[in-house]
Scaffold this motif. Structure first.
Motif, PDB file in Angstrom:
ATOM      1  N   LEU A 217       0.828  -1.202   0.000  1.00  0.00           N
ATOM      2  CA  LEU A 217       0.000   0.000   0.000  1.00  0.00           C
ATOM      3  C   LEU A 217       0.867   1.259   0.000  1.00  0.00           C
ATOM      4  CD1 LEU A 217      -2.812  -1.027   2.510  1.00  0.00           C
ATOM      5  CD2 LEU A 217      -3.047  -0.698   0.045  1.00  0.00           C
ATOM      6  N   HIS A 220       2.386   1.741  -3.398  1.00  0.00           N
ATOM      7  CA  HIS A 220       1.363   2.229  -4.311  1.00  0.00           C
ATOM      8  C   HIS A 220       1.168   3.738  -4.145  1.00  0.00           C
ATOM      9  CE1 HIS A 220      -2.284   2.280  -6.700  1.00  0.00           C
ATOM     10  NE2 HIS A 220      -2.962   2.806  -5.687  1.00  0.00           N
ATOM     11  N   THR A 221       1.101   4.188  -2.896  1.00  0.00           N
ATOM     12  CA  THR A 221       0.924   5.608  -2.615  1.00  0.00           C
ATOM     13  C   THR A 221       2.093   6.425  -3.158  1.00  0.00           C
ATOM     14  OG1 THR A 221      -0.361   5.115  -0.626  1.00  0.00           O
ATOM     15  CG2 THR A 221       0.616   7.314  -0.780  1.00  0.00           C
TER      16      THR A 221
END
Length: 242
Positions: A217, A220-221
């Motif tokens: 995550l 991805h950010t």
């Protein structure tokens, strides 16, 4: 969006030589989902089935002798396909035969193009897989679609198989049972429309759900932030970056 997967069987390969349709099979999709409805009918062609065609589909003159004429079934057929997008493997073949049948009976329906759009899955497959075999059997093998019951061609069976191939080839699929797997107790009205027996959803294995880790995550950010910085704006936010 309503689509009808269609296939025909014929007495030979060229309607200009007097060959006729002997079977029509259709499967209905709405918004890429099987509705459980199909259209299926055998037709008396009022001529003999050519030996080469008989070897392909196995439908004999004796079997067709007591079947209705195309003129007897045309209203039910046109009602089923009207305003749908037809999905056909080698569409010029089937559309050519259907248009010929309509012309022979001087039908007020005109031609198929007056009522339906057409998608040719053979053309689509050749564009996706140039230089490869793109018959229905070849596509079944490529996309791992079960066609084990297809010892002979049959319009309804081929339409059902093509529905699977088409949905996979264009980005998704749904399960359906093939002709001959039912128990024979399906209801069918006078126009040849009946429900296809669907596979029990409870028999399908549960889908595996994969959850992203905290590290994934975060990566991805960071990736989205880098794209936003390089482009000067973030399309997914729907507005330019200030």
């Amino acid at each position: 969006m309503r689509e009808v997967i269609l296939d025909t069987e014929t007495t030979g390969i060229d309607p200009r030589s007097g060959h006729r349709i002997i079977e029509i099979g259709c499967v209905e999709l709405i918004d890429r989902r099987l509705t459980g409805r199909h259209y299926h009918v055998y037709i008396n062609p009022q001529r003999e089935v050519e030996e080469g065609a008989l070897a392909v589909h196995g439908i004999t003159d004796a079997f067709l002798a007591d079947k209705p004429l195309f003129a007897d079934v045309v209203e039910g057929f046109m009602q089923f396909v009207k305003d749908a997008r037809l999905v056909i493997h080698n569409a010029p073949f089937d559309i050519g035969f259907l248009d010929t049948e309509l012309q022979l009976m001087a039908s007020p329906h005109g031609c198929m193009a007056d009522h339906c759009g057409v998608v040719d899955t053979l053309k689509m497959a050749r564009e996706k897989h140039p230089g490869q075999r793109n018959s229905l059997d070849a596509l079944c093998k490529r996309y791992m679609v079960d066609n084990s019951q297809r010892d002979l061609h049959g319009a309804l069976l081929d339409a059902e198989i093509l529905a699977d191939v088409y949905l996979i080839m264009t980005g998704g699929q749904t399960a359906l049972s093939l002709a001959g797997q039912g128990t024979g107790d399906q209801e069918q009205n006078s126009n040849g429309v009946s429900a296809i027996r669907r596979l029990d959803p409870a028999s399908r294995p549960a889908l595996r759900v994969v959850v992203a880790s905290d590290a994934e995550l975060q990566a991805h950010t960071e990736r989205l932030a880098a794209i936003k910085k390089a482009a000067g704006f973030a399309l997914w936010e729907g507005r330019p970056v200030e």
